[in-house]
Write an enzyme that holds these catalytic residues in place. Structure first.
Site, short mmCIF file in Angstrom:
data_model
loop_
_atom_site.label_atom_id
_atom_site.label_comp_id
_atom_site.label_asym_id
_atom_site.label_seq_id
_atom_site.Cartn_x
_atom_site.Cartn_y
_atom_site.Cartn_z
N CYS A 77 13.75 38.21 20.98
CA CYS A 77 13.78 39.66 21.03
C CYS A 77 12.96 40.08 22.24
O CYS A 77 11.87 39.58 22.46
CB CYS A 77 13.18 40.22 19.74
SG CYS A 77 12.61 41.92 19.90
N TYR A 104 -7.54 1.21 5.75
CA TYR A 104 -6.55 0.16 5.50
C TYR A 104 -6.41 -0.88 6.62
O TYR A 104 -5.54 -1.74 6.54
CB TYR A 104 -5.19 0.76 5.20
CG TYR A 104 -4.73 1.83 6.21
CD1 TYR A 104 -4.56 1.51 7.55
CD2 TYR A 104 -4.46 3.12 5.79
CE1 TYR A 104 -4.14 2.47 8.46
CE2 TYR A 104 -4.05 4.09 6.69
CZ TYR A 104 -3.88 3.76 8.03
OH TYR A 104 -3.47 4.70 8.92
N ASP A 157 0.73 10.16 3.83
CA ASP A 157 1.32 11.00 4.87
C ASP A 157 0.23 11.91 5.42
O ASP A 157 0.13 13.07 5.06
CB ASP A 157 2.46 11.80 4.26
CG ASP A 157 3.29 12.47 5.34
OD1 ASP A 157 3.15 12.09 6.51
OD2 ASP A 157 4.06 13.37 4.99
N GLU A 190 0.84 -1.20 0.00
CA GLU A 190 0.00 0.00 0.00
C GLU A 190 0.88 1.25 0.00
O GLU A 190 1.87 1.30 0.71
CB GLU A 190 -0.88 0.03 1.27
CG GLU A 190 -1.76 -1.20 1.40
CD GLU A 190 -2.54 -1.26 2.72
OE1 GLU A 190 -2.26 -0.44 3.62
OE2 GLU A 190 -3.42 -2.12 2.82
N CYS A 214 17.85 42.91 18.26
CA CYS A 214 16.86 42.39 17.32
C CYS A 214 17.05 43.05 15.95
O CYS A 214 17.14 44.28 15.87
CB CYS A 214 15.45 42.67 17.85
SG CYS A 214 14.16 42.33 16.64
N CYS A 250 8.53 45.85 18.99
CA CYS A 250 9.16 45.25 17.81
C CYS A 250 8.14 45.12 16.69
O CYS A 250 7.10 44.50 16.86
CB CYS A 250 9.73 43.88 18.17
SG CYS A 250 10.45 43.04 16.75
N CYS A 283 13.88 45.50 15.48
CA CYS A 283 13.60 46.68 16.31
C CYS A 283 14.79 47.16 17.14
O CYS A 283 14.72 48.20 17.77
CB CYS A 283 12.43 46.40 17.24
SG CYS A 283 12.84 45.26 18.59
N LYS A 338 10.26 3.52 3.97
CA LYS A 338 10.18 4.96 3.74
C LYS A 338 10.97 5.38 2.50
O LYS A 338 12.03 4.83 2.22
CB LYS A 338 10.74 5.71 4.96
CG LYS A 338 10.01 5.42 6.27
CD LYS A 338 8.61 5.99 6.30
CE LYS A 338 8.59 7.46 6.59
NZ LYS A 338 8.51 7.80 8.00
N LYS A 361 2.13 4.60 1.31
CA LYS A 361 2.01 5.10 2.68
C LYS A 361 1.57 6.55 2.63
O LYS A 361 2.31 7.44 2.25
CB LYS A 361 3.34 4.96 3.42
CG LYS A 361 3.21 5.40 4.86
CD LYS A 361 4.42 5.08 5.69
CE LYS A 361 4.17 5.51 7.12
NZ LYS A 361 3.85 6.94 7.24
#
Ligand code: 9MJ
Length: 668
Positions: free
Chosen positions: A427, A226, A118, A114, A409, A433, A412, A315, A116
Site C-alpha cells: 500500500c 547434547y 526445536d 534424543e 489498499c 493508511c 485506506c 523429522k 529433537k
C-alpha cells in the site's frame, strides 16, 4: 569466626547446589523463601565487599549492561548441524552407511536416541569449570556472543560441579522455551495488548537475542546439552551416553528423554513412541535424533559438509488437516506489505484451532492455484504460522472465485504497488493508511523505540478510534483528562501514562531514528546512523552517497532512508516531535567527539546514572558500547561492585575508568 570471604564462598556453593536441584534436577530441598534469604545474605556481603564478587556468583546472572550489538565469536570447533531424514527408508539408508564403516557391517549399531528440540543451538565455553562464553551457532564457524543473556538462564551452571574439571570445554546444546513458559509469555503479551508469539521457537529466539539481558532474565528459557565442541584437558569416554552422564554430573542440564537403542529397528520404535507421546511432553519437539553411540566409530565416519555422518535427525511430519476457504482477504503490515490470508472454516491442527492461514503472496496463490471455495490442506509445522499447503483438486466446486491483487489498499484506498523484483505488493498510503499508522504508532511507543511504559497496542487502537491520535507527535499533547475518558482507563493509570510520555521525551538519537519505523532501519542501524551523523540536521541533509558511508548501511537501506526523508509529511512529523520536546544528548562539538572510534564496556553500578544514560553519554561522544571485554575494548567504565569484567580488563591491560574519569575524557 567465619570471615566474609569464607561465608560468601559458602553461600555461593549452597545457592549453586539449590539452583541445580531446582532448575536441573527439578527436585528442590529448600523453600523459595529459604533460597531468597541465602541469596540476600550473599548480596549484602557482596555489596559491602565488592572485591568478593566472583563471576560465578549467582548474583552475577543479572544486571549486565544492555549491549549495542552482539560481538562475533569464532567457535574453537565449528558447530555442526544435522542431516535430515523424512522417512523410515531414509533412516535405514543412514544406518547402512554407518554400518559400512563399522568393523562388522552385518552387526547392528547402537544409537543414542534424543528428542529433537526445536530451539536455538548454543555453545557454552567453560574454562577451568567457569562459564566464560556463550555463543549462538551463527553460520557454524562464527556465532554471536550471548554470554550475558545465557548467564540469566538459571539451569545453566555458572561453574561446573566437581573437581578435576577440563581446562577448557565447549558444550553444545539447545536453548528453548518450555510450553508453560511460552504460554505465560503470551499471556503477558495479551495483557499488554501486544501480538502473541507464533511459537515457542520464535519466542525463544526473541528472548535470547535481546540486547538487554535484564529482559532475557525474565524469560523462562531452558537448555538441554547434547554434544561437545573443543576439549582441552579431558579424555573423552567411549560412548555418547557416558558423555551425557558426565555432562549431567558436572551439573549441566541434559534431557531426561534420551535413551539408547541397540539397533536401527529399535530407533524406529522410539520414533513411533515419541511421535505418539509428543503432545504430553512439556516442550515442543520436531523429530528424533539418532547418534552413533560409540565415539570411536564416529571418528571413523567423520563429517560431510557441515553435518556429521554419524547422526541424523528423523523429522516428524508437519501436521496437516483439510478444510475449506471461505474468503481470501489482504492484511496490511507496518511497511504496507499486503499479505493474502485465507479465512477458513475452523479446523483443528496440531493441537490448536486454526481459522486463518497465510497464502504468503500473489505468486504463491498462482503457483498453488488457490481459490475461494476450494478445499485445501492446511499445514502447521511446529515452527511456522499455518499455511495453505495445497488444493484438493478433485473437491473443487464449480463456483470457486479467483482473487486478484487489489488495486487499492483494503484499509485506506491508496494505490497498491508491486515492484518487479519483489514478491510483495505494498500500500502506498504510508501514514495515511490506518493499518500502517496503527502499526507505526505501536512501533513508535515500543520498548526499543520511545519506550513509553504502559502504552500498549490496545491503547493505540483506542486512541485512534477516539480520533485523538493521528501522528506520533500527537502522543505528546495527550492530556490526563483525554486518557481518563477512554474505556477501562482509571485516573491513576492516565496520570501514570502522562508521566511515562513525558519522561520518554528524554531519549537517544538512535532510539529516535529507530522509532520512526523506516523500512529496514532496525535498532542496530539506528545506532549506526546516530553515531555516524551525530545530529538530526546532519541526518536530514544526508544524500544516498552520504548514507552509504555509514557502517552497516548498504544501498537498499540508504534508499529506504532517502525515500522516507524525501516525503515532506515525514519531515513534518520529525519537526513536530522535536517541537513537542523530544530531545537527546547532543554530541560533542567538533564533529568526531572525544570517543570517536573507541569501544567501551560498562560494568558495575554507576554513581547517580543508569547504564542507559551512561551509554547515551558515550555514544554522544562518538563511542560505541559493547557487552564483553576483549582485546579490542578501549576502556572499561566500572562502577561499584564491578566483577568479572573488571578482572578481565585488568588481565588484558584495558584501561579502567570511573564515571568522573570518563567525563573528564569526554570534556578534554
Ligand atoms: C536437538 N536439536 O535436539 C543435536 N539436537 O547434535 C540434539 N541437536 C545435535 N542433538 C550434534 N538432540 C549436532 C546437533
Amino acid at each position: 569466626m567465619t570471615t566474609a570471604h569464607e561465608r560468601a564462598a559458602q553461600l555461593r556453593a549452597e545457592l549453586a547446589e539449590h539452583a541445580h536441584r531446582y532448575y536441573v534436577l527439578d527436585d528442590p530441598t529448600v523453600s523459595d523463601a529459604d533460597y531468597d534469604r541465602l541469596y540476600r545474605e550473599l548480596e549484602a556481603i557482596e555489596a559491602e565487599h565488592p572485591e568478593l564478587v566472583t563471576p560465578d556468583s549467582p548474583t552475577q546472572r543479572v544486571g549486565a549492561a544492555p549491549s549495542g550489538a552482539f560481538d562475533p565469536v569464532t567457535h574453537r570447533q565449528p558447530m555442526q548441524s544435522l542431516g535430515n531424514a523424512f522417512s523410515a527408508d531414509e533412516v535405514r539408508e543412514f544406518d547402512a552407511r554407518v554400518r559400512k564403516a563399522a568393523a562388522d557391517p552385518e552387526a547392528p549399531v547402537a544409537y543414542a536416541v534424543e528428542p529433537k528440540m526445536d530451539g536455538l543451538a548454543v555453545s557454552l565455553t567453560y574454562e577451568a569449570g567457569v562459564l566464560t562464553r556463550a555463543a549462538t551457532r551463527g553460520d557454524g564457524a562464527t556465532g554471536e556472543d550471548v554470554t550475558a543473556n545465557i548467564r540469566t538462564v538459571r539451569s545453566v551452571p555458572l561453574r561446573l560441579r566437581g573437581d578435576d574439571l577440563p581446562a577448557l570445554i565447549e558444550v553444545r546444546g539447545e536453548v528453548f522455551l518450555p510450553l508453560d513458559g511460552f504460554a505465560a509469555m503470551n499471556a503477558a503479551q495479551a495483557e499488554q495488548g501486544n501480538k502473541p508469539y507464533v511459537n515457542p521457537r520464535n519466542a525463544a529466539a526473541g528472548s535470547l537475542r535481546q540486547l538487554d539481558p535484564n529482559i532475557t532474565a525474565q524469560r523462562p528459557l531452558a537448555v538441554f546439552c547434547y554434544a561437545l565442541g573443543a576439549v582441552e584437558g579431558y579424555d573423552l569416554p567411549a560412548t555418547h551416553d557416558a558423555l551425557l552422564a558426565q555432562l549431567a554430573d558436572w551439573g549441566l542440564p541434559v534431557s531426561q528423554h534420551n535413551s539408547i537403542a541397540e539397533s536401527i529397528d529399535a530407533c524406529l520404535e522410539h520414533y513411533t513412541q515419541l511421535l505418539d507421546s509428543r503432545g504430553a511432553l512439556p516442550f515442543e519437539i520436531d523429530g528424533v535424533v539418532y547418534k552413533v553411540n560409540d565415539l570411536a566409530l564416529r571418528e571413523e565416519l567423520g563429517s560431510v559438509a557441515r553435518a556429521p555422518r554419524w547422526a541424523v535427525a528423523h523429522k516428524f511430519p508437519a501436521e496437516e488437516a483439510t478444510t475449506t476457504i471461505e474468503n481470501i482477504e489482504f492484511q496490511v503490515g507496518r511497511t504496507g506489505a499486503l499479505t493474502p490470508v485465507a479465512r477458513l472454516k475452523p479446523v483443528f491442527v496440531g493441537g490448536v484451532t486454526v481459522s486463518n492461514a497465510t497464502l504468503h503472496n500473489m505468486d504463491e496463490i498462482a503457483r498453488k492455484d488457490v481459490r475461494v471455495g476450494d478445499t485445501v490442506v492446511i499445514r502447521r509445522a511446529g515452527d511456522v504460522i499455518p499455511e495453505v499447503a495445497r488444493v484438493v483438486a478433485d473437491k473443487r466446486p464449480d463456483d470457486t472465485r479467483l482473487v486478484e491483487l487489489p488495486k487499492a489498499c483494503p484499509v485506506c484506498g491508496s494505490d497498491v504497488q508491486r515492484t518487479e523484483d519483489e514478491a510483495v505488493a505494498r500500500c502506498t498510503g504510508g501514514l495515511v493508511c490506518l493499518a500502517q499508522r496503527e502499526a507505526a504508532l505501536r512501533h513508535f511507543v515500543s520498548r526499543g523505540a520511545m519506550d513509553i511504559e504502559g502504552f500498549g497496542a490496545k491503547l493505540v487502537t483506542a486512541l485512534i478510534e477516539a480520533d485523538l491520535l493521528h501522528s506520533p507527535a500527537d502522543i505528546y499533547s495527550l492530556t490526563a483528562d483525554q486518557l481518563a475518558g477512554l474505556e477501562r482507563m482509571g485516573e491513576k493509570s492516565a496520570a501514570n501514562l502522562v508521566a511515562a510520555i513525558e519522561s520518554s521525551k528524554q531519549t537517544t538519537f538512535a532510539r529516535f531514528i529507530f522509532a520512526l519505523g523506516i523500512r529496514e532501519v532496525g535498532e542496530v542501524t539506528g545506532r549506526s546512523l546516530a553515531a555516524h551523523f551525530g545530529t538530526l540536521d546532519a541526518l536530514l541533509e544526508a544524500d544516498q552517497e552520504a548514507l552509504e558511508q555509514v557502517p552497516d548501511v548498504g544501498p537498499v537501506v540508504a534508499a529506504h532512508m532517502q525515500g522516507f526523508l524525501a516525503e515532506q509529511h515525514n519531515r513534518d512529523v520529525i519537526q513536530a516531535l522535536v517541537d513537542a520536546g523530544v530531545n537527546w544528548p547532543a554530541p560533542k562539538a567538533g564533529g568526531g567527539g572525544a570517543l570517536q572510534g573507541k569501544t567501551l564496556v560498562i560494568t558495575g553500578t554507576l554513581d547517580g546514572v543508569s547504564r542507559d544514560e551512561a551509554r547515551a553519554e558515550i555514544e554522544a561522544a562518538g563511542g560505541r558500547v559493547t557487552s564483553s571485554v576483549s582485546k579490542k575494548t578501549d576502556y572499561l567504565l566500572a562502577g561499584e561492585a564491578a566483577g568479572s569484567k573488571l578482572a578481565k580488563a585488568e588481565k588484558l591491560g584495558v584501561e579502567v575508568l570511573d564515571l568522573a574519569a570518563l567525563r573528564a575524557l569526554i570534556a578534554a
